[in-house]
Design a protein around this motif. Structure first.
Motif, PDB file in Angstrom:
ATOM      1  N   GLU A 323      -6.175  44.494  -3.918  1.00 43.59           N
ATOM      2  CA  GLU A 323      -6.537  44.724  -2.513  1.00 43.59           C
ATOM      3  C   GLU A 323      -5.575  43.996  -1.583  1.00 43.59           C
ATOM      4  OE1 GLU A 323     -10.618  43.522  -2.476  1.00 43.59           O
ATOM      5  OE2 GLU A 323     -11.136  45.203  -3.793  1.00 43.59           O
ATOM      6  N   ARG A 324      -4.938  42.984  -2.084  1.00 43.08           N
ATOM      7  CA  ARG A 324      -3.966  42.211  -1.275  1.00 43.08           C
ATOM      8  C   ARG A 324      -2.529  42.537  -1.697  1.00 43.08           C
ATOM      9  NH1 ARG A 324      -8.722  40.749  -1.857  1.00 43.08           N
ATOM     10  NH2 ARG A 324      -9.839  39.737  -0.149  1.00 43.08           N
ATOM     11  N   ARG A 325      -2.356  43.656  -2.320  1.00 41.03           N
ATOM     12  CA  ARG A 325      -1.050  44.236  -2.656  1.00 41.03           C
ATOM     13  C   ARG A 325      -0.245  43.427  -3.674  1.00 41.03           C
ATOM     14  NH1 ARG A 325      -1.109  48.269   0.675  1.00 41.03           N
ATOM     15  NH2 ARG A 325       0.982  49.072   0.396  1.00 41.03           N
ATOM     16  N   VAL A 326      -0.971  42.791  -4.576  1.00 44.00           N
ATOM     17  CA  VAL A 326      -0.315  42.121  -5.707  1.00 44.00           C
ATOM     18  C   VAL A 326      -0.909  42.735  -6.976  1.00 44.00           C
ATOM     19  CG1 VAL A 326       0.153  39.926  -6.872  1.00 44.00           C
ATOM     20  CG2 VAL A 326      -0.096  39.968  -4.376  1.00 44.00           C
ATOM     21  N   LEU A 327      -0.032  43.273  -7.822  1.00 40.21           N
ATOM     22  CA  LEU A 327      -0.528  44.040  -8.966  1.00 40.21           C
ATOM     23  C   LEU A 327      -0.352  43.292 -10.286  1.00 40.21           C
ATOM     24  CD1 LEU A 327       0.970  47.535  -8.042  1.00 40.21           C
ATOM     25  CD2 LEU A 327      -1.165  46.501  -7.269  1.00 40.21           C
ATOM     26  N   PHE A 328      -1.472  43.132 -10.990  1.00 35.04           N
ATOM     27  CA  PHE A 328      -1.489  42.600 -12.348  1.00 35.04           C
ATOM     28  C   PHE A 328      -2.142  43.655 -13.236  1.00 35.04           C
ATOM     29  CE2 PHE A 328      -2.415  38.115 -10.398  1.00 35.04           C
ATOM     30  CZ  PHE A 328      -1.113  38.022  -9.956  1.00 35.04           C
ATOM     31  N   MET A 329      -2.274  43.356 -14.515  1.00 32.44           N
ATOM     32  CA  MET A 329      -2.912  44.314 -15.429  1.00 32.44           C
ATOM     33  C   MET A 329      -4.103  43.685 -16.151  1.00 32.44           C
ATOM     34  SD  MET A 329      -1.269  45.963 -18.812  1.00 32.44           S
ATOM     35  CE  MET A 329      -0.180  47.195 -18.139  1.00 32.44           C
ATOM     36  N   VAL A 330      -5.173  44.471 -16.296  1.00 30.85           N
ATOM     37  CA  VAL A 330      -6.266  44.026 -17.165  1.00 30.85           C
ATOM     38  C   VAL A 330      -5.749  44.181 -18.593  1.00 30.85           C
ATOM     39  CG1 VAL A 330      -8.611  44.522 -17.977  1.00 30.85           C
ATOM     40  CG2 VAL A 330      -8.057  44.755 -15.535  1.00 30.85           C
ATOM     41  N   PHE A 331      -5.625  43.070 -19.318  1.00 29.91           N
ATOM     42  CA  PHE A 331      -5.003  43.122 -20.653  1.00 29.91           C
ATOM     43  C   PHE A 331      -6.054  43.478 -21.708  1.00 29.91           C
ATOM     44  CE2 PHE A 331      -1.683  40.644 -23.359  1.00 29.91           C
ATOM     45  CZ  PHE A 331      -0.972  41.810 -23.545  1.00 29.91           C
ATOM     46  N   ASP A 332      -7.199  42.814 -21.613  1.00 26.01           N
ATOM     47  CA  ASP A 332      -8.351  43.180 -22.433  1.00 26.01           C
ATOM     48  C   ASP A 332      -9.597  42.628 -21.747  1.00 26.01           C
ATOM     49  OD1 ASP A 332      -8.474  40.464 -23.078  1.00 26.01           O
ATOM     50  OD2 ASP A 332      -7.654  40.717 -25.087  1.00 26.01           O
ATOM     51  N   ASP A 333     -10.712  42.545 -22.439  1.00 26.19           N
ATOM     52  CA  ASP A 333     -11.963  42.130 -21.798  1.00 26.19           C
ATOM     53  C   ASP A 333     -11.918  40.692 -21.290  1.00 26.19           C
ATOM     54  OD1 ASP A 333     -12.935  44.559 -22.328  1.00 26.19           O
ATOM     55  OD2 ASP A 333     -14.068  43.979 -24.120  1.00 26.19           O
ATOM     56  N   HIS A 334     -10.964  39.898 -21.779  1.00 27.66           N
ATOM     57  CA  HIS A 334     -10.935  38.476 -21.411  1.00 27.66           C
ATOM     58  C   HIS A 334      -9.631  38.039 -20.775  1.00 27.66           C
ATOM     59  CE1 HIS A 334     -14.425  38.342 -23.939  1.00 27.66           C
ATOM     60  NE2 HIS A 334     -13.727  38.918 -24.886  1.00 27.66           N
TER      61      HIS A 334
END
Ligand code: PLP
Length: 364
Positions: A323-334
């Motif tokens: 939402e603040r224009r910084v992109l990361f990735m959900v790697f797994d559930d944790h």
């Protein structure tokens, strides 16, 4: 089903700080200029001077007899496995390694090759005992093991680089059992810089390497596979069968050349930025949230993994940043993954920390 998706499309985010992967970088004006000016020819006829020069340069760089330019890491790994193994033969590979987990079991789909999978350790290694216990053959009920597949750096282990001692031990084990070793070195430059080894030293412990230009090295497309000349001849033959024969792709090889010219500088900066981010996150995490959010700072290359717990979820963190224009990735559930890349500038780092501090304030 694993919850990770490697194709998390984000709409309208041209101005984002994009750390979902190191594949997201776009060619700089300088790289585009070099691509536009490249001399090209029909590579299926062996007549593209820029591709020929790239292949020779990589063979020298890795101190192997020959190299071949292919369109992707997946294609490079597939062709390497199919060139080392016949139908009915077997590889030993990490259960969480890219070759096994994210390439659709293509070695089985297209090559009739089977796999013994080994759980990877936290440091990205396949434990030697497990490798040894997985070797099969010499009995009519069993396939014959031909190849050990390593990954360096190991993506799922959070970008861990393999040590000299480990690589040497795998080499010895492979020689003892007359096996070949293939390295998925999509990010092998990051590994080399992190361990202080030259890429040619890493290559000396394995029979073949696939390295991506399109990851940490910042090219739009392409990988190199290096190895013995007769092995590379076989890879070239099979590359045509899977539709990978290039025509005037010197345009792409020119980008790869540019990436190589800047490789050490790019990767050194990316590895350093990863360390700055991991430490910066941990320093900004108050004591009462240390269990809930922890960025790995050990053995870092260009991948930072933030472990989420105690009700804090990876998707919560990823959405807040997005939402603040910084992109990361959900790697797994944790785990959340962020990969530093050459699109990340010094000005971006304080912005990322500001968002992190805001995020922390939403947690109680
Ligand atoms: C470790 C590793 N190997 C291989 C690949 C495959 O590369 P490509 O996307 O070029 O097929 C990737 C891609 O992310 C990777 O991370």
């Amino acid at each position: 089903m694993p919850s990770v998706s490697y194709s998390s499309k984000v709409e309208n985010c041209d101005e984002c700080i994009d750390l979902r992967s190191d594949t997201v970088t776009r060619p700089t004006p300088e790289m585009r200029q070099i691509m536009a000016n490249s001399i090209v020819g029909d590579d299926v006829y062996g007549e593209d001077p820029t591709i020929n020069a790239l292949e020779e340069r990589c063979a020298k760089l890795f101190k192997k007899e020959a190299g071949i330019f292919v369109c992707s890491g997946t294609m490079g790994n597939l062709l390497a496995v199919l060139s080392h193994c016949q139908r009915g033969e077997e590889i030993i590979v990490g259960k969480q390694s890219h070759i096994h987990r994210w390439e659709q079991g293509n070695y089985a789909q297209f090559g009739g090759v089977s796999a013994m999978t080994v759980e990877i350790a936290n440091d990205g290694t396949l434990p030697l005992k497990e490798i040894e216990a997985s070797i099969r053959g010499g009995d009519s009920h069993l396939p014959t093991t031909k190849l050990i597949c390593l990954e360096n750096t190991h993506n799922w282990a959070g970008g861990k680089a393999l040590s000299r001692e480990y690589l040497r031990s795998v080499r010895e084990l492979a020689d003892h059992h007359k096996l070949k070793v293939h390295l998925d070195g999509a990010r092998v430059y990051n590994a080399a810089v992190a361990t202080g080894m030259d890429v040619s030293e890493i290559a000396s412990y394995v029979d073949s390497i696939q390295m991506c230009f399109s990851k940490g090295l910042g090219s739009p497309v392409g990988s190199i596979v290096v190895g013995e000349k007769k092995f590379i001849d076989l890879v070239r033959h099979k590359r045509k069968a899977v539709g990978g024969g290039w025509r005037q792709a010197g345009i792409l090889a020119a980008a790869a050349m540019y990436s190589l010219d800047h490789a050490i500088k790019t990767v050194t900066r990316d590895n350093k930025n990863a360390a700055i981010l991991a430490k910066g996150f941990n320093d900004r995490t108050p004591n009462h949230l240390k269990e809930a959010l922890h960025a790995n700072e050990e053995g870092l290359t260009n991948i930072v993994v933030v472990r989420c717990a105690n009700g804090v979820t990876p998707s919560q963190m990823v959405s807040f940043f997005q939402e603040r224009r910084v992109l990361f990735m959900v790697f797994d559930d944790h785990r959340v993954r962020l990969v530093t890349n050459w699109g990340l500038t010094d000005e971006h780092i304080p912005i990322i920390f500001e968002v992190y501090e805001e995020f922390i304030k939403t947690l109680h």
